[in-house]
Design a protein around this motif. Structure first.
Motif, mmCIF file in Angstrom:
data_model
loop_
_atom_site.group_PDB
_atom_site.id
_atom_site.type_symbol
_atom_site.label_atom_id
_atom_site.label_comp_id
_atom_site.label_asym_id
_atom_site.label_seq_id
_atom_site.Cartn_x
_atom_site.Cartn_y
_atom_site.Cartn_z
ATOM 1 N N UNK A 156 36.659 29.881 26.955
ATOM 2 C CA UNK A 156 37.436 29.045 27.878
ATOM 3 C C UNK A 156 37.481 29.671 29.283
ATOM 4 N N UNK A 157 37.501 31.021 29.333
ATOM 5 C CA UNK A 157 37.504 31.735 30.617
ATOM 6 C C UNK A 157 36.091 31.908 31.192
ATOM 7 N N UNK A 158 35.090 31.417 30.451
ATOM 8 C CA UNK A 158 33.680 31.548 30.823
ATOM 9 C C UNK A 158 33.223 33.007 30.852
ATOM 10 N N UNK A 159 33.779 33.823 29.943
ATOM 11 C CA UNK A 159 33.365 35.225 29.843
ATOM 12 C C UNK A 159 32.298 35.422 28.778
ATOM 13 N N UNK A 160 32.237 34.480 27.830
ATOM 14 C CA UNK A 160 31.174 34.501 26.813
ATOM 15 C C UNK A 160 30.677 33.077 26.639
ATOM 16 N N UNK A 161 29.521 32.958 25.987
ATOM 17 C CA UNK A 161 29.033 31.633 25.598
ATOM 18 C C UNK A 161 28.485 31.696 24.182
ATOM 19 N N UNK B 185 34.685 45.337 36.370
ATOM 20 C CA UNK B 185 35.986 45.559 37.024
ATOM 21 C C UNK B 185 36.970 46.286 36.103
ATOM 22 N N UNK B 186 36.981 45.914 34.834
ATOM 23 C CA UNK B 186 37.997 46.407 33.903
ATOM 24 C C UNK B 186 37.690 47.813 33.385
ATOM 25 N N UNK B 187 36.427 48.119 33.169
ATOM 26 C CA UNK B 187 36.063 49.397 32.560
ATOM 27 C C UNK B 187 36.703 50.598 33.258
ATOM 28 N N UNK B 188 36.654 50.703 34.582
ATOM 29 C CA UNK B 188 37.293 51.870 35.217
ATOM 30 C C UNK B 188 38.803 51.948 34.959
ATOM 31 N N UNK B 189 39.476 50.809 34.909
ATOM 32 C CA UNK B 189 40.923 50.812 34.657
ATOM 33 C C UNK B 189 41.231 51.319 33.252
ATOM 34 N N UNK B 190 40.431 50.908 32.278
ATOM 35 C CA UNK B 190 40.655 51.360 30.903
ATOM 36 C C UNK B 190 40.284 52.833 30.760
ATOM 37 N N UNK B 191 39.183 53.221 31.353
ATOM 38 C CA UNK B 191 38.780 54.629 31.306
ATOM 39 C C UNK B 191 39.845 55.523 31.944
ATOM 40 N N UNK B 192 40.485 55.042 32.990
ATOM 41 C CA UNK B 192 41.540 55.805 33.653
ATOM 42 C C UNK B 192 42.712 56.070 32.708
ATOM 43 N N UNK C 142 47.721 47.706 31.786
ATOM 44 C CA UNK C 142 46.625 47.931 32.734
ATOM 45 C C UNK C 142 45.640 46.762 32.755
ATOM 46 N N UNK C 143 45.533 46.036 31.634
ATOM 47 C CA UNK C 143 44.621 44.890 31.569
ATOM 48 C C UNK C 143 45.239 43.610 32.134
ATOM 49 N N UNK C 144 46.567 43.534 32.133
ATOM 50 C CA UNK C 144 47.267 42.319 32.542
ATOM 51 C C UNK C 144 46.794 41.781 33.899
ATOM 52 N N UNK C 145 46.604 42.609 34.922
ATOM 53 C CA UNK C 145 46.153 42.062 36.211
ATOM 54 C C UNK C 145 44.775 41.385 36.145
ATOM 55 N N UNK C 146 44.001 41.700 35.125
ATOM 56 C CA UNK C 146 42.672 41.112 34.976
ATOM 57 C C UNK C 146 42.692 39.841 34.119
ATOM 58 N N UNK C 147 43.856 39.525 33.546
ATOM 59 C CA UNK C 147 43.992 38.312 32.747
ATOM 60 C C UNK C 147 43.353 38.387 31.375
ATOM 61 N N UNK C 148 43.309 39.596 30.804
ATOM 62 C CA UNK C 148 42.703 39.775 29.491
ATOM 63 C C UNK C 148 43.585 40.693 28.652
ATOM 64 N N UNK C 149 43.627 40.444 27.361
ATOM 65 C CA UNK C 149 44.435 41.262 26.452
ATOM 66 C C UNK C 149 43.570 42.366 25.843
ATOM 67 N N UNK C 150 44.196 43.384 25.263
ATOM 68 C CA UNK C 150 43.413 44.430 24.600
ATOM 69 C C UNK C 150 42.511 43.885 23.480
ATOM 70 N N UNK D 87 36.719 42.705 22.008
ATOM 71 C CA UNK D 87 35.658 41.773 21.626
ATOM 72 C C UNK D 87 34.648 41.611 22.760
ATOM 73 N N UNK D 88 35.128 41.463 23.989
ATOM 74 C CA UNK D 88 34.210 41.315 25.122
ATOM 75 C C UNK D 88 33.289 42.531 25.251
ATOM 76 N N UNK D 89 33.852 43.723 25.074
ATOM 77 C CA UNK D 89 33.014 44.933 25.128
ATOM 78 C C UNK D 89 31.949 44.907 24.038
ATOM 79 N N UNK D 90 32.331 44.523 22.825
ATOM 80 C CA UNK D 90 31.362 44.481 21.725
ATOM 81 C C UNK D 90 30.295 43.415 21.975
ATOM 82 N N UNK D 91 30.675 42.282 22.550
ATOM 83 C CA UNK D 91 29.686 41.250 22.888
ATOM 84 C C UNK D 91 28.681 41.804 23.903
ATOM 85 N N UNK D 92 29.162 42.586 24.844
ATOM 86 C CA UNK D 92 28.297 43.102 25.912
ATOM 87 C C UNK D 92 27.300 44.153 25.424
#
Length: 158
Positions: free
Chosen positions: A82-87, A112-119, A34-42, A47-52
């Protein structure tokens, strides 16, 4: 142990261990798909969720919250940066450390990703009633706590 064993027809490993690991692996594969279309791994998503969750985090704080060792976290942070998702922002009080912060691009991705994971988890639990979800959650918390205790005991033996 013998008291417990008389209530079970098979070994505890067969009853709990193997199905837990198998379910975890299957769930990980579903989330990855489900994450693959967004270009991010589980792993990166976790980690991105925890950073946020915090405006600024040190890498050490983030490692604890994301349950990652420092080396693994560094590699994931490199990919997210590298993807400019964190700094990484240099810590003015300690030039050797950095604060980790989510970027605007990272926030957009999270939105964008949260609804896909929640689903995924909605679909996973769709055939459970409220009481089953409550019992599962309580049991999982107890098992996680006990596993942490066992891990600490094991580390204390070293």
């Amino acid at each position: 142990m013998y008291v417990c064993r008389r209530f079970y027809m098979e070994s505890l490993e067969e009853m709990f261990g193997i199905p837990t690991v198998r379910t975890s692996k299957r769930l990980s594969r579903v989330v990855a798909a489900r994450l693959r279309p967004f270009g991010i791994t589980p792993e990166q998503w976790t980690v991105l969720k925890r950073v946020s969750e915090a405006e600024y985090s040190t890498q050490k704080q983030l490692a604890e919250r994301a349950d990652k060792d420092q080396a693994t976290l560094t590699k994931i942070l490199d990919l997210l940066e590298k993807q400019n998702w964190i700094q990484r922002i240099r810590n003015p009080e300690d030039r050797r450390s950095f604060f980790i912060q989510i970027t605007e691009d990272g926030l957009r991705l999270k939105t964008e990703v949260t609804p896909a994971v929640e689903q995924v988890f909605f679909e996973l639990t769709s055939e459970l009633n409220e009481q089953q979800v409550k019992i599962y959650t309580e049991t999982l918390q107890k098992l996680e706590y006990r596993a942490e205790q066992l891990l600490q005991d094991t580390e204390d033996l070293r």
